[in-house]
Design an enzyme around this catalytic site. Structure first.
Site, PDB file in Angstrom:
ATOM      1  N   GLN A  88       0.905  -1.135   0.000  1.00  0.00           N
ATOM      2  CA  GLN A  88       0.000   0.000   0.000  1.00  0.00           C
ATOM      3  C   GLN A  88       0.952   1.194   0.000  1.00  0.00           C
ATOM      4  OE1 GLN A  88      -1.868   3.051   0.482  1.00  0.00           O
ATOM      5  NE2 GLN A  88      -0.879   2.774   2.450  1.00  0.00           N
ATOM      6  N   TYR A 153       2.027   4.802   7.149  1.00  0.00           N
ATOM      7  CA  TYR A 153       2.833   4.244   6.041  1.00  0.00           C
ATOM      8  C   TYR A 153       4.305   4.173   6.437  1.00  0.00           C
ATOM      9  CZ  TYR A 153       5.293   4.197   1.504  1.00  0.00           C
ATOM     10  OH  TYR A 153       6.143   3.908   0.449  1.00  0.00           O
TER      11      TYR A 153
END
Ligand SMILES: NC(=O)c1ccc[n+]([C@@H]2O[C@H](COP(=O)([O-])OP(=O)(O)OC[C@H]3O[C@@H](n4cnc5c(N)ncnc54)[C@H](O)[C@@H]3O)[C@@H](O)[C@H]2O)c1
Length: 322
Positions: A88, A153
Site C-alpha cells: 500500500q 505508512y
C-alpha cells in the site's frame, strides 16, 4: 558473489506488475534470470508486463502476498532472491485507514519473509521509503540519520525493515533495504498522490490544468526508475548485505522547477495554476546516496531533464495507443 548477468538466478518479485516492479522485471529478464511475479493487480497493471510475458523465463502469479499459498509457491520454486515491492503506497490512505495499511505492509511483509524462509531464499531486497525519516533536520538526509515515522505508512515501512533483521537473526536470510526517494519514469500511474511527475506529464500532454501548491517551493529528490532498478539488481548479489541505503540523487528540485522541466519536455506552456499549501506537506526532502556508492557501486546516472524526456515520450506513445 557480486550481481552477475546470465547466471539464471531465480528471483521472486512481489508487486512486479507495478511501476517500479515491472521495470525491475524487464531488467532481470534482460540479464538472463528467471522471474516469478506475485501481484494481486490491485494497483498494478498487467499491461506493464507485456514485454515480460513474451519470455519463457517469466511467470505471473495473480495472488495477494498475504495468501498462505505464497509460502507453498516459494517452497516449490525456491527463489534465490526475493525483491519485495508489493505495498500500500499512499501516505494519505495510511492516515485514513492505518489498519488497512498495516495489513498490507506489515502482515504482507511477514508473509513474504515466511515464504522466503520456506523457499530457502538467500536474500530479500526490500523497498522502503524516505517517509521513514519524518521531518529531517539535515538535507540531504544522511544514510545513518535517525528514523522518525510520522505516518502509518512510514511506521509500516520501518516495521518491514525491522522484520528483515528479525528474519536474518532467526533464519540467516540476508537482506538489503533500499530507501527510495521520489521515483519517476515510464509506467508510473498519474492516479496516485506520489507520482507528481506522472501527474504533471498527464496534464501537460492532455492540456488539462496542472497545479502547484503554495509557492511551489516545496522540494523533492527525483530519481529515475532505471537507476532505482539498477540499485535493486546490484543488491541481489552479496553486496550491501544487512544494510540499508538511500537511493536518491541528493538534489532538491522545487515543484515549480519540476513543472517547468516537464513542460519543456512536453513542449507545453509552463503555466501551472496555484492552490493553497496542503497541511502536513513536508517542505523539503532529499537524501544522501553516498553509502550506496561505496557498498553497491550504485550511482544515480540519469539527469532529471533526460529522465523526464524519456517519461514524456513513454506517456505520449501510450496515449497514442489508447
Ligand atoms: N514510487 C515511489 O516514488 C516510491 C517511493 C518510495 C518507496 N516506494 C515503494 O516502492 C514499492 C513499489 O512502488 P510503486 O511506485 O511501483 O507502486 P505500485 O502501486 O505501482 O506497485 C505496487 C504493486 O504492488 C501490488 N500490490 C499491492 N498490494 C498487494 C498485495 N496485497 N498482494 C500482492 N500485490 C500487491 C500492486 O498491484 C502493484 O502492482 C512500494 O513498496 C512503495 O512503497 C515507492
Amino acid at each position: 558473489m557480486p550481481y552477475e548477468r546470465g547466471v539464471g538466478m531465480r528471483v521472486l518479485v512481489t508487486g512486479g506488475a507495478g511501476f517500479i516492479g515491472s521495470n525491475l522485471v524487464d531488467r532481470l529478464l534482460e540479464d538472463g534470470h528467471e522471474v516469478t511475479v506475485v501481484d494481486d493487480l490491485s494497483s498494478g497493471d498487467r499491461a506493464n508486463l507485456a514485454r515480460a510475458e513474451d519470455s519463457p523465463r517469466f511467470t505471473l502469479q495473480v495472488m495477494d502476498i498475504r495468501d498462505p499459498a505464497l509460502a507453498e509457491l516459494a517452497a516449490d520454486w525456491r527463489p534465490e532472491v526475493v525483491c519485495h515491492l508489493a505495498a500500500q503506497i499512499s501516505v494519505r490512505k495510511s492516515v485514513a485507514d492505518p489498519v488497512h495499511d498495516a495489513r498490507l505492509n506489515v502482515e504482507g511483509t511477514a508473509s513474504v519473509l515466511t515464504a522466503a524462509q520456506r523457499g530457502g531464499t538467500r536474500k530479500v531486497v526490500f523497498a522502503s521509503s524516505v517517509a521513514v525519516y519524518g521531518r529531517p533536520a539535515v538535507i540531504p538526509v544522511p544514510g545513518d540519520a535517525a528514523t522518525d515515522p510520522r505516518s502509518p505508512y512510514a511506521a509500516s515501512k520501518l516495521s518491514g525493515e525491522t522484520y528483515l533483521a528479525t528474519f536474518k537473526a532467526l533464519y540467516g536470510i540476508d537482506y538489503t533495504t533500499l530507501v527510495l526517494s521520489n521515483v519517476y519514469g515510464p509506467r508510473q500511474s498519474p492516479d496516485g498522490e506520489a507520482g507528481v511527475v506522472a501527474i504533471f506529464t498527464d496534464g501537460l500532454l492532455n492540456g488539462t490544468p496542472t497545479v502547484v501548491y503554495g509557492e511551489g517551493a516545496q522540494t523533492r529528490d527525483y530519481v529515475f526508475v532505471e537507476d532505482v532498478v539498477d540499485g535493486f539488481v546490484r543488491a541481489c548479489g552479496e553486496a550491501g548485505g544487512g544494510g540499508r541505503f538511500n537511493l536518491g540523487t541528493g538534489v532538491e528540485t522545487t515543484d515549480r522547477q519540476l513543472h517547468a522541466l516537464v513542460a519543456e519536455a512536453a513542449g507545453a506552456p509552463d503555466r501551472p495554476g496555484t492552490a493553497p499549501a496542503r497541511l502536513g506537506d513536508l517542505p523539503a526532502m532529499a537524501v544522501d546516496p553516498a553509502p550506496a556508492f561505496e557498498a553497491l557501486g550504485w550511482r544515480p546516472r540519469t539527469e532529471l531533464a533526460t529522465g523526464l524526456k524519456a517519461t514524456v515520450e513513454w506517456a505520449r506513445a501510450r496515449s497514442a495507443t489508447r
